[in-house]
Design an enzyme around this catalytic site. Structure first.
Site, PDB file in Angstrom:
ATOM      1  N   GLU A   5      -8.689  52.493  43.825  1.00 30.35           N
ATOM      2  CA  GLU A   5      -8.086  53.720  44.346  1.00 30.35           C
ATOM      3  C   GLU A   5      -6.704  53.481  44.940  1.00 30.35           C
ATOM      4  O   GLU A   5      -5.780  54.274  44.756  1.00 30.35           O
ATOM      5  CB  GLU A   5      -9.003  54.368  45.397  1.00 30.35           C
ATOM      6  CG  GLU A   5     -10.291  54.942  44.825  1.00 30.35           C
ATOM      7  CD  GLU A   5     -11.385  53.902  44.605  1.00 30.35           C
ATOM      8  OE1 GLU A   5     -11.180  52.713  44.913  1.00 30.35           O
ATOM      9  OE2 GLU A   5     -12.465  54.289  44.117  1.00 30.35           O
ATOM     10  N   HIS A  14     -20.339  60.964  51.547  1.00 32.10           N
ATOM     11  CA  HIS A  14     -20.134  61.656  50.276  1.00 32.10           C
ATOM     12  C   HIS A  14     -19.734  63.112  50.461  1.00 32.10           C
ATOM     13  O   HIS A  14     -19.820  63.888  49.505  1.00 32.10           O
ATOM     14  CB  HIS A  14     -21.409  61.584  49.414  1.00 32.10           C
ATOM     15  CG  HIS A  14     -21.320  60.554  48.316  1.00 32.10           C
ATOM     16  ND1 HIS A  14     -20.855  59.288  48.540  1.00 32.10           N
ATOM     17  CD2 HIS A  14     -21.619  60.618  46.986  1.00 32.10           C
ATOM     18  CE1 HIS A  14     -20.897  58.608  47.387  1.00 32.10           C
ATOM     19  NE2 HIS A  14     -21.343  59.391  46.440  1.00 32.10           N
TER      20      HIS A  14
END
Lengths: 359, 318
Positions: A63, A132
């Site tokens: 990322e 999440h």
């Protein structure tokens, strides 16, 4: 808007990317799973087939490097759209977002801008838990040089994504998972919804409810039901968290004299506190009652539905809070909600009954 | 070696040395009010690599970037003015020594977060690939940077997509005061590069001619689309990590080690290798003296940025 075409938020986002890519050859998409069969909750399906590998990229689980690479591409004249299936994954790239993307334009004397859109999916429910589903809009809004966009309506999701892609600055585009399945009229044509402009989704005169993203949809439902209690609530859907549309907020509060801010994030150091501060420090005399805010309890999100039902604010929380600000009797709220046919039998941890998990 | 390269590298190396020494001399005046990471002792890597590059090739770097900026053709006056915090600086006084840029020279930028510019440099040629452009992107990094995750992430992506990146590692043995053996296992960094599919080589970073030749070979590999390359050059920082002084007295490295490295002075080695006449070296020095004096005078007489520059709107492009 003249169109009468009802599509989901996810389809609206896919259409915005598709049309942007058709219009501008410099737009490209990259992200983990972007060209995969599920296409990031349907938001990138079909793009690889249509635009090819050179414009629709999958990426290694890197990322931070990929955010830097997207910045490098952006300062070279490209317009990358970087996608994260969870905001939580993007936290691995905070170095590149905060140290580079946000500051590149300023710190090098305004010579190179970074037209980069970073889509991050935020969430609510279905046991997503602590890592999440985080709603970290305040974290990004704290950083000068970033813009933070959070649509609630499918039409705005499309128009704001267009505007974000055209913007010469890095834009953090926060998509609530429950917005993907929300439906609404979405014009087929290319149009932009301006960044930094809020939208009044429900007119009212007793109280101003300022909200964003999924909670703006809950606030809108709350305002509709509050009418049954004789309460006229005005709902402001912020659409953009940074820059904040202070003018629209202030104009509404001046009219209603009361303010409730409903955020999808923790209250500590959050956007709700920022909005209340801006109103109070500008002119406290316009308030007839103490302002209030709703957010998450300041603790990590649990997974169990046995806990999340107490963790997330909902329609009832919003309605009750409005009654508190107005010093109105809240005892019939449960009954009003129970009698509403559109709200029947939807478990608290899914946006509608078609959700069967996993998502 | 074709004629002229030795002289050009020598003049650049000497220019960097003299600029850095001047910064060191004048730093005590307290007018350069920002951190400075001097390149003295490490100049040959910058001079050798950049001599092998074309104008369109781009360069990015980290906190110790003066040499890379100058070697790529960055404007000296604007660099000095930036260090002095003046509005005529390359970042209009917003960056200081650790943020240098000269887009006309294709020096795209340097920043002081270790590893921070690596993926950006890679992104430049990722975009080039999408636009079917052919330039090479060079990223200068220190050996400490090879401990950062983003370095490894970038090696993989550059190799995966055959991007035209040249990673140039200056191994000066220390990260601030911490020696390499307290930070890394006994691993060759070229092995890391090779394992990712890159062309990799090591060289003596204090020999400008060797740096130039090894860079040329790596560039041939890259330009023939055989993949990105990694070069590691051993070298040594003479002054303190940050600032104008010598810091051997702190005891993190020995005086003997320092003296040993000083004997490999890249400037002296290139002077000998080039067999330059004294007449030539004296005339170069005198020309550079004048240029550097002018740059410092320009910086000192330039105004500071205006108060109106403190404006949140300047964070954003219109």
């Amino acid at each position: 808007m003249p169109s009468k075409r009802v599509i989901t938020g996810a389809a609206a986002i896919q259409e915005a990317i598709d049309q942007s890519m058709a219009k501008d050859p410099n737009v490209f998409v990259v992200g983990e799973g972007v060209p995969d069969p599920k296409g990031v909750f349907g938001t990138t399906v079909g793009l690889r087939e249509k635009y090819g590998k050179n414009r629709v990229w999958d990426m290694p689980l890197s990322e931070n490097a990929m955010t830097g690479a997207a910045i490098g591409a952006a300062i070279s004249g490209m317009k990358p759209i970087l996608v994260h299936q969870r905001l939580d994954f993007a936290l691995l790239s905070l170095d590149q977002i905060i140290n580079n993307a946000a500051k590149w334009f300023y710190m090098f004397g305004g010579q190179q801008s970074v037209p980069l859109v970073i889509r991050m999916v935020i969430g609510h429910g279905w046991g997503q838990g602590a890592q999440h589903s985080q709603n970290l809009q305040a974290l990004f809004a704290h950083i000068p040089g970033l813009k933070v966009v959070m649509p609630s309506q499918p039409a705005d999701a499309k128009g704001l994504l267009f505007a974000s892609i055209q913007d010469p600055n890095p834009v953090i585009f926060l998509e609530h998972r429950w917005i993907h399945s929300a439906v609404g009229d979405v014009p087929k044509k290319f149009y932009t919804t301006p960044i930094g402009k809020a939208n009044i989704t429900h007119k009212g005169s007793d109280i101003t409810i300022v909200s964003s993203s999924y909670m703006a949809l809950e606030s809108l439902r709350a305002a509709q039901l509050l009418a049954k209690l004789g309460i006229s609530a005005e709902v402001i859907d912020l659409r953009t968290i940074s820059p904040l549309d202070e003018t629209s907020i202030f104009r509404s509060v001046r009219k209603t004299g009361r303010l409730l801010v409903v955020d999808s994030a923790w209250t500590n150091g959050g956007i709700a506190g920022e909005i209340i501060t801006r109103v109070v420090t500008k002119d406290m005399s316009i308030l007839k009652a103490m302002p209030a805010r709703i957010g998450l309890p300041n603790m990590p999100t649990p997974s169990s539905p046995g806990l999340t039902k107490y963790y997330y604010p909902n329609l009832e929380t919003i309605m009750k809070s409005v009654c508190d600000v107005l010093r109105k009797d809240a005892s019939s709220i449960k009954k009003i909600i129970a009698e509403d046919p559109s709200l029947q039998s939807v478990p608290h941890d899914v946006p509608n009954s078609s959700y069967m998990g996993p998502f | 070696m074709e004629g002229g390269h030795s002289e050009k590298m020598y003049e650049m190396l000497l220019r960097i040395r003299m600029v850095e020494e001047r910064i060191g001399e004048l730093y005590a005046e307290q007018q350069m009010r920002c951190p400075v990471h001097l390149s003295i002792g490490q100049e040959a890597v910058a001079a050798g690599v950049c001599e092998a590059l074309g104008k369109k090739d781009t360069v990015m770097s980290g906190h110790r970037a003066h040499a890379h900026y100058l070697a790529k053709g960055g404007n000296l006056k604007k660099m000095v003015a930036e260090i002095y915090g003046r509005e005529t600086g390359c970042c209009m006084g917003r960056g200081g020594s650790m943020h240098l840029v000269d887009l006309r020279a294709n020096f795209i930028g340097s920043t002081p977060i270790v590893g921070g510019t690596i993926p950006i440099a890679m992104g430049l040629v990722w975009a080039a690939k999408m636009k079917k452009e052919k330039q090479v992107s060079v990223i200068f990094l220190g050996e400490g940077t090879t401990e950062e995750g983003v370095f490894h992430e970038s090696l993989n992506f550059a190799a995966l997509h055959n991007l035209r990146v040249l990673f140039v590692c200056e191994n000066n043995l220390y990260s601030v005061y911490t020696p390499l053996n307290e930070r890394q296992s006994n691993r060759p960094r070229t092995g890391i590069a090779k394992a990712n599919g890159l062309y990799a080589d090591v060289g003596d970073g204090n020999k400008a001619l060797e740096v130039y030749e090894k860079t040329q070979k790596a560039l041939q590999h890259i330009r023939s689309d055989r993949g990105p390359a990694f070069l590691e050059f051993s070298t040594y920082r003479w002054r303190e990590h940050c600032g104008p002084n010598y810091d051997n007295a702190l005891g993190y490295r020995t005086e003997e080690e320092f003296e040993l490295w000083k004997k490999t002075d890249p400037l002296v080695q290139l002077e000998k290798a080039g067999k330059f006449t004294e007449e030539y070296t004296v005339s170069v020095r005198s020309r550079l003296d004048k240029e550097i004096a002018e740059a410092f005078a320009f910086a000192k007489k330039s105004p500071y940025p205006k108060k109106s520059e403190i404006n949140p709107r300047l964070s954003y492009a219109e």
